[in-house]
Design a protein around this motif. Sequence first.
Motif, PDB file in Angstrom:
ATOM      1  N   ILE A  50      10.057  14.022  -3.987  1.00 56.07           N
ATOM      2  CA  ILE A  50      10.330  12.989  -4.989  1.00 56.07           C
ATOM      3  C   ILE A  50      11.443  12.069  -4.497  1.00 56.07           C
ATOM      4  CG2 ILE A  50      11.227  12.580  -7.317  1.00 56.07           C
ATOM      5  CD1 ILE A  50       8.335  13.559  -7.248  1.00 56.07           C
ATOM      6  N   LEU A  51      12.453  12.655  -3.881  1.00 56.16           N
ATOM      7  CA  LEU A  51      13.576  11.876  -3.356  1.00 56.16           C
ATOM      8  C   LEU A  51      13.106  10.864  -2.318  1.00 56.16           C
ATOM      9  CD1 LEU A  51      16.600  11.305  -2.977  1.00 56.16           C
ATOM     10  CD2 LEU A  51      16.683  13.258  -1.405  1.00 56.16           C
ATOM     11  N   GLU A  52      12.216  11.264  -1.428  1.00 57.68           N
ATOM     12  CA  GLU A  52      11.699  10.345  -0.410  1.00 57.68           C
ATOM     13  C   GLU A  52      11.044   9.129  -1.062  1.00 57.68           C
ATOM     14  OE1 GLU A  52       9.013  12.471   2.055  1.00 57.68           O
ATOM     15  OE2 GLU A  52      10.534  13.835   2.868  1.00 57.68           O
ATOM     16  N   ASN A  53      10.254   9.368  -2.089  1.00 58.35           N
ATOM     17  CA  ASN A  53       9.559   8.268  -2.755  1.00 58.35           C
ATOM     18  C   ASN A  53      10.526   7.367  -3.518  1.00 58.35           C
ATOM     19  OD1 ASN A  53       6.874   8.933  -1.948  1.00 58.35           O
ATOM     20  ND2 ASN A  53       6.858  10.592  -3.443  1.00 58.35           N
ATOM     21  N   ILE A  54      11.490   7.966  -4.198  1.00 56.23           N
ATOM     22  CA  ILE A  54      12.466   7.172  -4.941  1.00 56.23           C
ATOM     23  C   ILE A  54      13.289   6.313  -3.990  1.00 56.23           C
ATOM     24  CG2 ILE A  54      14.613   7.321  -6.280  1.00 56.23           C
ATOM     25  CD1 ILE A  54      13.401   9.600  -7.843  1.00 56.23           C
ATOM     26  N   ALA A  55      13.723   6.891  -2.874  1.00 53.61           N
ATOM     27  CA  ALA A  55      14.541   6.149  -1.913  1.00 53.61           C
ATOM     28  C   ALA A  55      13.772   4.955  -1.354  1.00 53.61           C
ATOM     29  CB  ALA A  55      14.986   7.076  -0.785  1.00 53.61           C
ATOM     30  N   MET A  56      12.501   5.159  -1.056  1.00 52.79           N
ATOM     31  CA  MET A  56      11.703   4.074  -0.508  1.00 52.79           C
ATOM     32  C   MET A  56      11.458   2.976  -1.538  1.00 52.79           C
ATOM     33  SD  MET A  56       8.450   2.641  -0.189  1.00 52.79           S
ATOM     34  CE  MET A  56       7.256   3.903  -0.620  1.00 52.79           C
ATOM     35  N   LEU A  57      11.096   3.366  -2.762  1.00 52.57           N
ATOM     36  CA  LEU A  57      10.824   2.382  -3.802  1.00 52.57           C
ATOM     37  C   LEU A  57      12.083   1.630  -4.212  1.00 52.57           C
ATOM     38  CD1 LEU A  57       8.350   4.477  -5.967  1.00 52.57           C
ATOM     39  CD2 LEU A  57       7.823   2.321  -4.810  1.00 52.57           C
ATOM     40  N   GLN A  58      13.209   2.307  -4.178  1.00 57.98           N
ATOM     41  CA  GLN A  58      14.465   1.653  -4.540  1.00 57.98           C
ATOM     42  C   GLN A  58      14.767   0.496  -3.594  1.00 57.98           C
ATOM     43  OE1 GLN A  58      17.589   1.759  -2.844  1.00 57.98           O
ATOM     44  NE2 GLN A  58      18.853   0.888  -4.474  1.00 57.98           N
ATOM     45  N   MET A  60      19.715  17.619  -0.951  1.00 59.35           N
ATOM     46  CA  MET A  60      18.820  16.964  -1.898  1.00 59.35           C
ATOM     47  C   MET A  60      19.576  16.529  -3.142  1.00 59.35           C
ATOM     48  SD  MET A  60      17.229  17.519  -5.014  1.00 59.35           S
ATOM     49  CE  MET A  60      17.243  19.298  -5.219  1.00 59.35           C
ATOM     50  N   THR A  61      20.421  17.414  -3.673  1.00 56.54           N
ATOM     51  CA  THR A  61      21.151  17.117  -4.898  1.00 56.54           C
ATOM     52  C   THR A  61      22.099  15.939  -4.718  1.00 56.54           C
ATOM     53  OG1 THR A  61      21.011  19.384  -5.738  1.00 56.54           O
ATOM     54  CG2 THR A  61      22.827  18.039  -6.553  1.00 56.54           C
ATOM     55  N   GLU A  62      22.801  15.912  -3.605  1.00 57.23           N
ATOM     56  CA  GLU A  62      23.735  14.811  -3.365  1.00 57.23           C
ATOM     57  C   GLU A  62      23.016  13.466  -3.375  1.00 57.23           C
ATOM     58  OE1 GLU A  62      27.023  13.303  -0.031  1.00 57.23           O
ATOM     59  OE2 GLU A  62      25.950  15.194   0.238  1.00 57.23           O
ATOM     60  N   SER A  63      21.861  13.404  -2.720  1.00 57.90           N
ATOM     61  CA  SER A  63      21.114  12.148  -2.666  1.00 57.90           C
ATOM     62  C   SER A  63      20.449  11.826  -3.997  1.00 57.90           C
ATOM     63  CB  SER A  63      20.056  12.214  -1.562  1.00 57.90           C
ATOM     64  OG  SER A  63      20.655  12.340  -0.290  1.00 57.90           O
ATOM     65  N   MET A  64      19.827  12.829  -4.625  1.00 53.16           N
ATOM     66  CA  MET A  64      19.141  12.579  -5.887  1.00 53.16           C
ATOM     67  C   MET A  64      20.122  12.165  -6.975  1.00 53.16           C
ATOM     68  SD  MET A  64      16.099  12.472  -7.208  1.00 53.16           S
ATOM     69  CE  MET A  64      14.973  13.590  -6.385  1.00 53.16           C
ATOM     70  N   ASP A  65      21.289  12.790  -6.991  1.00 52.42           N
ATOM     71  CA  ASP A  65      22.304  12.410  -7.978  1.00 52.42           C
ATOM     72  C   ASP A  65      22.682  10.939  -7.841  1.00 52.42           C
ATOM     73  OD1 ASP A  65      22.276  15.015  -8.800  1.00 52.42           O
ATOM     74  OD2 ASP A  65      24.317  15.490  -8.175  1.00 52.42           O
ATOM     75  N   SER A  66      22.745  10.456  -6.604  1.00 54.17           N
ATOM     76  CA  SER A  66      23.152   9.066  -6.388  1.00 54.17           C
ATOM     77  C   SER A  66      22.133   8.088  -6.962  1.00 54.17           C
ATOM     78  CB  SER A  66      23.351   8.796  -4.892  1.00 54.17           C
ATOM     79  OG  SER A  66      22.119   8.818  -4.195  1.00 54.17           O
ATOM     80  N   TYR A  67      20.882   8.519  -7.085  1.00 56.71           N
ATOM     81  CA  TYR A  67      19.843   7.659  -7.649  1.00 56.71           C
ATOM     82  C   TYR A  67      19.697   7.840  -9.159  1.00 56.71           C
ATOM     83  CZ  TYR A  67      18.252   6.628  -2.894  1.00 56.71           C
ATOM     84  OH  TYR A  67      18.176   6.210  -1.580  1.00 56.71           O
ATOM     85  N   LEU A  68      19.546   9.083  -9.595  1.00 57.55           N
ATOM     86  CA  LEU A  68      19.270   9.333 -11.011  1.00 57.55           C
ATOM     87  C   LEU A  68      20.527   9.462 -11.857  1.00 57.55           C
ATOM     88  CD1 LEU A  68      16.303  11.896 -10.863  1.00 57.55           C
ATOM     89  CD2 LEU A  68      16.212   9.400 -11.057  1.00 57.55           C
ATOM     90  N   GLU A  72       0.823  -1.206   0.000  1.00 59.39           N
ATOM     91  CA  GLU A  72       0.000   0.000   0.000  1.00 59.39           C
ATOM     92  C   GLU A  72       0.860   1.261   0.000  1.00 59.39           C
ATOM     93  OE1 GLU A  72      -2.886   0.023   3.070  1.00 59.39           O
ATOM     94  OE2 GLU A  72      -3.934  -1.773   2.357  1.00 59.39           O
ATOM     95  N   VAL A  73       1.885   1.271   0.850  1.00 59.24           N
ATOM     96  CA  VAL A  73       2.767   2.439   0.919  1.00 59.24           C
ATOM     97  C   VAL A  73       3.544   2.594  -0.382  1.00 59.24           C
ATOM     98  CG1 VAL A  73       4.746   3.454   2.107  1.00 59.24           C
ATOM     99  CG2 VAL A  73       2.944   2.321   3.423  1.00 59.24           C
ATOM    100  N   SER A  74       4.032   1.487  -0.913  1.00 64.10           N
ATOM    101  CA  SER A  74       4.799   1.537  -2.152  1.00 64.10           C
ATOM    102  C   SER A  74       3.928   1.972  -3.323  1.00 64.10           C
ATOM    103  CB  SER A  74       5.418   0.167  -2.436  1.00 64.10           C
ATOM    104  OG  SER A  74       6.321  -0.189  -1.416  1.00 64.10           O
TER     105      SER A  74
END
Length: 206
Positions: free
Chosen positions: A94-102, A175-183, A9-11
Amino acid sequence: MSTVMADPEVSFAALRELQDAVREMGLSRARPSSVQTGCVNVLARPSSQCTVRCIICQFPGHRSSATQDADRNYTNASACRIAITNTIGFWERILENIAMLQKESPEFHTALEQNVVTAEMQWDTQPQIVSGSTIVVILSRLSANYLKFQRFYTRLGPKLPKILIPHDIKRYQAMTESMDSYLLPNGYPNDTYVTMPTVQDLDSLR
């Protein structure tokens, strides 16, 4: 291949939020910037569709009454700060959602690893249609809009410490440091990124 998630449900809610963010990038769906929300993607719409653009920060949706004093500091630049921090807030969410889904979705994790980002994606003229699953399309559109945000933000250069406060820049950097690591785990494509001033550099830029 089905997606296995620890909390479906959360995902699902997180994926839906990412999907809604991408949907708002359509010509008629972008929300206006709001002082109350603090979390709005003011760069969602193509630049060619924005009839109002600030001459100070170039972010769409407002016209700043800011002026420069004798020390080249801006006064009355609150509208610029709101537009920029609203967009930072959007990417934090957006970062929170990407981190959780990852972590919880193998399919999402794989799509992140296979996500391809090119320099051309930073421009609104680049075709936004990609083939693949819903997750692949979402990540491609988010990556393109993220590059656009970085292009708008970094080109402000020395103006930033005149418009933002140190806390805002710290938020952006975190935010940029974390988002860069994903995208962008392999770094930015050529011609898309300018090194930002750190908080320690602010005094020298004033």
